[in-house]
Design a protein around this motif. Structure first.
Motif, PDB file in Angstrom:
ATOM      1  N   ASP A  32     -72.995 -17.878 -88.394  1.00 30.35           N
ATOM      2  CA  ASP A  32     -72.836 -19.338 -88.325  1.00 30.35           C
ATOM      3  C   ASP A  32     -74.155 -19.965 -88.770  1.00 30.35           C
ATOM      4  N   VAL A  33     -74.051 -21.160 -89.320  1.00 23.90           N
ATOM      5  CA  VAL A  33     -75.243 -21.833 -89.834  1.00 23.90           C
ATOM      6  C   VAL A  33     -75.957 -22.628 -88.736  1.00 23.90           C
ATOM      7  N   LEU A  34     -75.284 -22.785 -87.585  1.00 26.58           N
ATOM      8  CA  LEU A  34     -75.886 -23.544 -86.476  1.00 26.58           C
ATOM      9  C   LEU A  34     -76.254 -22.625 -85.324  1.00 26.58           C
ATOM     10  N   GLN A  37     -74.141 -22.911 -82.051  1.00 26.12           N
ATOM     11  CA  GLN A  37     -72.831 -22.245 -82.044  1.00 26.12           C
ATOM     12  C   GLN A  37     -73.000 -20.768 -81.664  1.00 26.12           C
ATOM     13  N   ARG A  56     -76.953 -17.697 -90.485  1.00 25.31           N
ATOM     14  CA  ARG A  56     -76.980 -17.669 -91.956  1.00 25.31           C
ATOM     15  C   ARG A  56     -75.970 -18.664 -92.509  1.00 25.31           C
ATOM     16  N   ASP A  57     -76.141 -18.902 -93.801  1.00 25.88           N
ATOM     17  CA  ASP A  57     -75.231 -19.794 -94.516  1.00 25.88           C
ATOM     18  C   ASP A  57     -74.177 -18.937 -95.224  1.00 25.88           C
ATOM     19  N   SER A  58     -72.928 -19.318 -95.051  1.00 30.20           N
ATOM     20  CA  SER A  58     -71.835 -18.531 -95.645  1.00 30.20           C
ATOM     21  C   SER A  58     -71.907 -18.484 -97.169  1.00 30.20           C
ATOM     22  N   PHE A  74     -62.915 -18.155 -90.521  1.00 32.08           N
ATOM     23  CA  PHE A  74     -62.079 -18.811 -89.514  1.00 32.08           C
ATOM     24  C   PHE A  74     -62.418 -20.295 -89.419  1.00 32.08           C
ATOM     25  N   PHE A  75     -61.537 -21.130 -89.908  1.00 29.32           N
ATOM     26  CA  PHE A  75     -61.694 -22.591 -89.857  1.00 29.32           C
ATOM     27  C   PHE A  75     -63.062 -23.053 -90.362  1.00 29.32           C
ATOM     28  N   LEU A  76     -63.455 -22.510 -91.486  1.00 26.39           N
ATOM     29  CA  LEU A  76     -64.713 -22.913 -92.120  1.00 26.39           C
ATOM     30  C   LEU A  76     -64.467 -23.664 -93.431  1.00 26.39           C
ATOM     31  N   HIS A  78     -62.443 -25.735 -94.560  1.00 24.66           N
ATOM     32  CA  HIS A  78     -62.116 -27.171 -94.528  1.00 24.66           C
ATOM     33  C   HIS A  78     -63.358 -28.029 -94.303  1.00 24.66           C
ATOM     34  N   GLU A  79     -64.451 -27.410 -93.862  1.00 25.38           N
ATOM     35  CA  GLU A  79     -65.681 -28.167 -93.605  1.00 25.38           C
ATOM     36  C   GLU A  79     -66.545 -28.280 -94.858  1.00 25.38           C
ATOM     37  N   GLN A  80     -66.180 -27.551 -95.889  1.00 19.87           N
ATOM     38  CA  GLN A  80     -67.085 -27.425 -97.028  1.00 19.87           C
ATOM     39  C   GLN A  80     -66.591 -28.172 -98.267  1.00 19.87           C
TER      40      GLN A  80
END
Ligand code: SAM
Length: 169
Positions: A32-34, A37, A56-58, A74-76, A78-80
């Motif tokens: 995860d980038v945060l 989290q 890390r950044d995906s 997983f549910f990533l 849609h945020e990008q």
């Protein structure tokens, strides 16, 4: 084909993935980038869990090629924005081994007259500026150009509200 809602299957994906991986002697790496989290996840895990957390950044995973049997996004997506989404998919396919699997779970266009379709739309529009891309386009459109995949299996859930794609490179 649409499958009935299994809410717990979605909310417990990481735990189930961990159980599956552990029972076969495997392990799970979570990215995860945060930091917050990952901290929250760390609190939920048993001390003995065979899980490593990576800040890390995906779009730039920094892992070697082909090192994973399975990768789950997983549910990533849609945020990008589109550029990042394409990079995330390219990175995921790079780190999964030949013959492995990439599994993606995210939003999808609910069927017509689905009661949530008209409630979810304004929420996504206001709060998730890139999410509606997943209503109107196929995730496969953002796969790297020229990549050969053996199979893409798509399943929708909850009247089309969610989708799961299983990609075999
Ligand atoms: C809607 S949440 C998805 C739920 C989360 N994957 C889970 O299983 O609970 C999206 C997550 O993606 C993370 N994220 C957003 N952009 C990212 C990126 N470029 N690289 C890695 N993680 C990212 C966010 O920090 C957030 O934790």
């Amino acid at each position: 084909m649409d499958a009935p809602c299994k809410w717990r299957a979605f909310t417990a994906t990481s735990r189930r993935g961990l159980q599956n991986a552990s029972s076969r002697g495997g392990r799970l790496d979570v990215v995860d980038v945060l930091a917050i989290q990952l901290q929250n996840l760390r609190h939920k895990l048993a001390v003995s869990a065979r899980v490593s957390l990576y800040l890390r950044d995906s779009t730039r995973l920094g892992f070697g090629d082909g090192g994973y049997d399975q990768v789950v996004i997983f549910f990533l997506l849609h945020e990008q924005p589109e550029v990042a989404r394409r990079q995330t998919l390219a990175e995921a396919l790079r780190v999964v081994r030949p013959g492995g699997k990439l599994v993606i779970v995210d939003y999808h266009l609910p069927r017509r007259l689905h009661p949530l379709r008209y409630l979810v739309y304004p929420v996504l529009r206001a709060l998730e500026p890139f999410a509606l891309d997943l209503w109107y386009r196929e995730i496969s459109e953002w796969l790297p150009k020229g990549i050969r995949v053996s199979e893409i299996r798509k399943q929708t859930f909850c009247g089309g509200l969610y989708q799961k794609l299983v990609i075999t490179p």
